[in-house]
Design a protein around this motif. Structure first.
Motif, PDB file in Angstrom:
ATOM      1  N   LEU A   1       0.918  -1.176  -0.159  1.00 36.72           N
ATOM      2  CA  LEU A   1       0.030  -0.048  -0.188  1.00 36.72           C
ATOM      3  C   LEU A   1       0.951   1.290  -0.035  1.00 36.72           C
ATOM      4  CD1 LEU A   1      -2.799  -0.981   2.515  1.00 36.72           C
ATOM      5  CD2 LEU A   1      -3.099  -0.828   0.163  1.00 36.72           C
ATOM      6  N   ALA A   2       1.986   1.250   0.787  1.00 37.11           N
ATOM      7  CA  ALA A   2       2.879   2.319   0.976  1.00 37.11           C
ATOM      8  C   ALA A   2       3.399   2.692  -0.630  1.00 37.11           C
ATOM      9  CB  ALA A   2       4.082   2.118   1.770  1.00 37.11           C
ATOM     10  N   ASP A   3       3.622   1.810  -1.211  1.00 36.26           N
ATOM     11  CA  ASP A   3       4.190   1.913  -2.645  1.00 36.26           C
ATOM     12  C   ASP A   3       3.065   2.315  -3.653  1.00 36.26           C
ATOM     13  OD1 ASP A   3       7.048   1.386  -2.248  1.00 36.26           O
ATOM     14  OD2 ASP A   3       6.728  -0.786  -3.064  1.00 36.26           O
ATOM     15  N   GLN A   4       2.068   1.606  -3.469  1.00 33.89           N
ATOM     16  CA  GLN A   4       0.749   1.877  -4.521  1.00 33.89           C
ATOM     17  C   GLN A   4       0.387   3.537  -4.384  1.00 33.89           C
ATOM     18  OE1 GLN A   4      -2.634  -0.684  -4.045  1.00 33.89           O
ATOM     19  NE2 GLN A   4      -3.640   0.672  -4.969  1.00 33.89           N
ATOM     20  N   TYR A   5       0.418   4.086  -3.150  1.00 31.86           N
ATOM     21  CA  TYR A   5      -0.111   5.507  -2.830  1.00 31.86           C
ATOM     22  C   TYR A   5       0.989   6.273  -2.385  1.00 31.86           C
ATOM     23  CZ  TYR A   5      -4.940   3.147  -2.712  1.00 31.86           C
ATOM     24  OH  TYR A   5      -5.877   2.421  -2.979  1.00 31.86           O
ATOM     25  N   ARG A   6       2.294   6.021  -2.445  1.00 31.16           N
ATOM     26  CA  ARG A   6       3.280   7.005  -2.182  1.00 31.16           C
ATOM     27  C   ARG A   6       2.694   7.457  -0.630  1.00 31.16           C
ATOM     28  NH1 ARG A   6       5.900  10.570  -6.736  1.00 31.16           N
ATOM     29  NH2 ARG A   6       7.131  11.372  -4.878  1.00 31.16           N
ATOM     30  N   ASN A   7       2.790   6.849   0.191  1.00 36.68           N
ATOM     31  CA  ASN A   7       2.392   7.143   1.460  1.00 36.68           C
ATOM     32  C   ASN A   7       2.925   6.355   2.598  1.00 36.68           C
ATOM     33  OD1 ASN A   7       0.141   9.487   2.114  1.00 36.68           O
ATOM     34  ND2 ASN A   7      -0.573   7.744   3.504  1.00 36.68           N
ATOM     35  N   PRO A   8       3.103   6.980   3.717  1.00 32.18           N
ATOM     36  CA  PRO A   8       3.673   6.163   4.977  1.00 32.18           C
ATOM     37  C   PRO A   8       2.372   5.423   5.554  1.00 32.18           C
ATOM     38  CG  PRO A   8       3.670   8.380   5.535  1.00 32.18           C
ATOM     39  CD  PRO A   8       3.310   8.195   4.058  1.00 32.18           C
TER      40      PRO A   8
END
Length: 355
Positions: free
Chosen positions: A157-164
């Protein structure tokens, strides 16, 4: 690892992170999560990765910022006071739209508090503990197996949304041992053309930044972030329901409290009481659909937390105050028992609850 092995929750997180392709870990020891850096200090060198015990939690989160900016699959872990120290860095990481996994194995507070389990970091995790309008995706496991599974999901999910992404566990699950299968990795690190890794034929360098001195540019950046958060809300709400179809009282709990609640529900059902459970798995985005639906059929909700009452606010918002929302909690590292919960169930269903 294809067979189930007996592991602590903290160890399962660490091994799952290695399997998911994490090759950079920066952290600092603090009870009750110290097994994570201890495990990573052994495993990272074995897989050609980097383990670094920073001089402080503040240093660790800024090392995560740097590694994430360079495109690495990176994580850190801590417990409640340590996560508090990381908040400025987490805000920077969210503002710069960098993927990473942050693990919080919660203990009692406020302040240094104690080393016993708690769930009193809910606000900090779900409302944004640092400055600015930002969110981390927050996943709440309730078993050692989910510690491992959600670690892998968190990186994806972090990679998918560029989010911590924050894995929000409690000290019980971090320390308890259960059979766990570290499943084959299906969340390989993705290409990151935005990463700051040199020119490599580009005409302009990639810049990682969360500083916008012109107000209109910062507003545009915030508006773009809010669109991303709306997309996450649309796609990433997760929850589990147990015995909710005919339930007149819906218990709401996450983490270890949800498992304790299941024992109380079994006893209530044996005694003819129609009780069910909604377990939020994503604490942010908070899973609103089951509450909107069940508020039409249930008579009341009972929120259970190892805190003075934090998730209750999201339950009330999700139900639009259509039905009463009661609360029962323990603090300071005290763990509620199934019998305590059953007594609360009985009081509410028999109409003897406090007004």
């Amino acid at each position: 690892m294809s067979e189930k092995v007996l592991m602590k929750g903290n160890e399962a997180i660490a091994e799952a992170a290695v399997t998911a392709g994490c090759r950079h870990y920066f952290g600092y020891p603090i009870t009750p999560q110290t097994e994570i850096p201890e495990y990573m200090s052994k495993r990272m060198p074995q897989v050609g990765g980097v383990f670094l015990q920073a001089e402080s939690e503040i240093a660790a989160i800024n090392m995560v910022y740097g590694a994430a900016g360079a495109g690495a699959r990176v994580m850190t872990s801590s417990s409640s006071p340590g996560i508090s120290l990381k908040q400025e860095g987490i805000s920077y990481i969210a503002g710069a739209e960098l993927p990473c996994l942050i693990v919080n194995i919660m203990r009692g507070g406020p302040g240094l508090g104690g080393i016993q389990p708690a769930q009193s970091d809910y606000f900090q995790a779900t409302k944004g503990g640092g400055h600015g309008d930002y969110h981390t995706i927050v996943l709440a496991p309730n078993s050692v197996q989910e510690m491992a599974d959600f670690t892998m999901l968190g990186f994806s999910l972090a990679d998918q949304y560029r989010n911590p992404v924050m894995l929000l566990g409690d000290g019980v699950i971090g320390q308890m041992m259960e059979p766990v299968e570290i499943k084959e990795n299906n969340t390989k690190p993705v290409e990151k053309p935005w990463a700051a890794v040199g020119m490599h034929g580009r005409t302009k360098p990639n810049i990682i930044n969360s500083l916008y001195l012109k107000a209109n540019e910062l507003e545009d950046h915030n508006n773009r972030l809010q669109k991303k958060y709306a997309l996450i809300r649309e796609n990433e709400m997760r929850w589990e329901e147990i015995y909710t179809k005919d339930a007149k009282l819906i218990l709401v709990a996450y983490g270890i409290t949800a498992r304790i609640a299941q024992s109380a529900i079994d006893k209530a059902r044996e005694n003819g009481k129609k009780v069910g459970l909604v377990r939020p798995i994503s604490l942010w985005p908070f899973p609103e659909p089951p509450f909107s639906r069940l508020s039409k059929t249930a008579k009341a909700f009972l929120t259970l937390e190892l805190s003075a009452g934090q998730m209750i606010e999201d339950v009330r918002l999700a139900t639009h105050d259509a039905k009463p929302v009661y609360f029962y909690g323990r603090t300071g590292g005290m763990i509620m028992t199934p019998m305590e919960i059953y007594q609360e169930i009985t009081r509410i269903l028999d109409g003897k609850e406090d007004k």
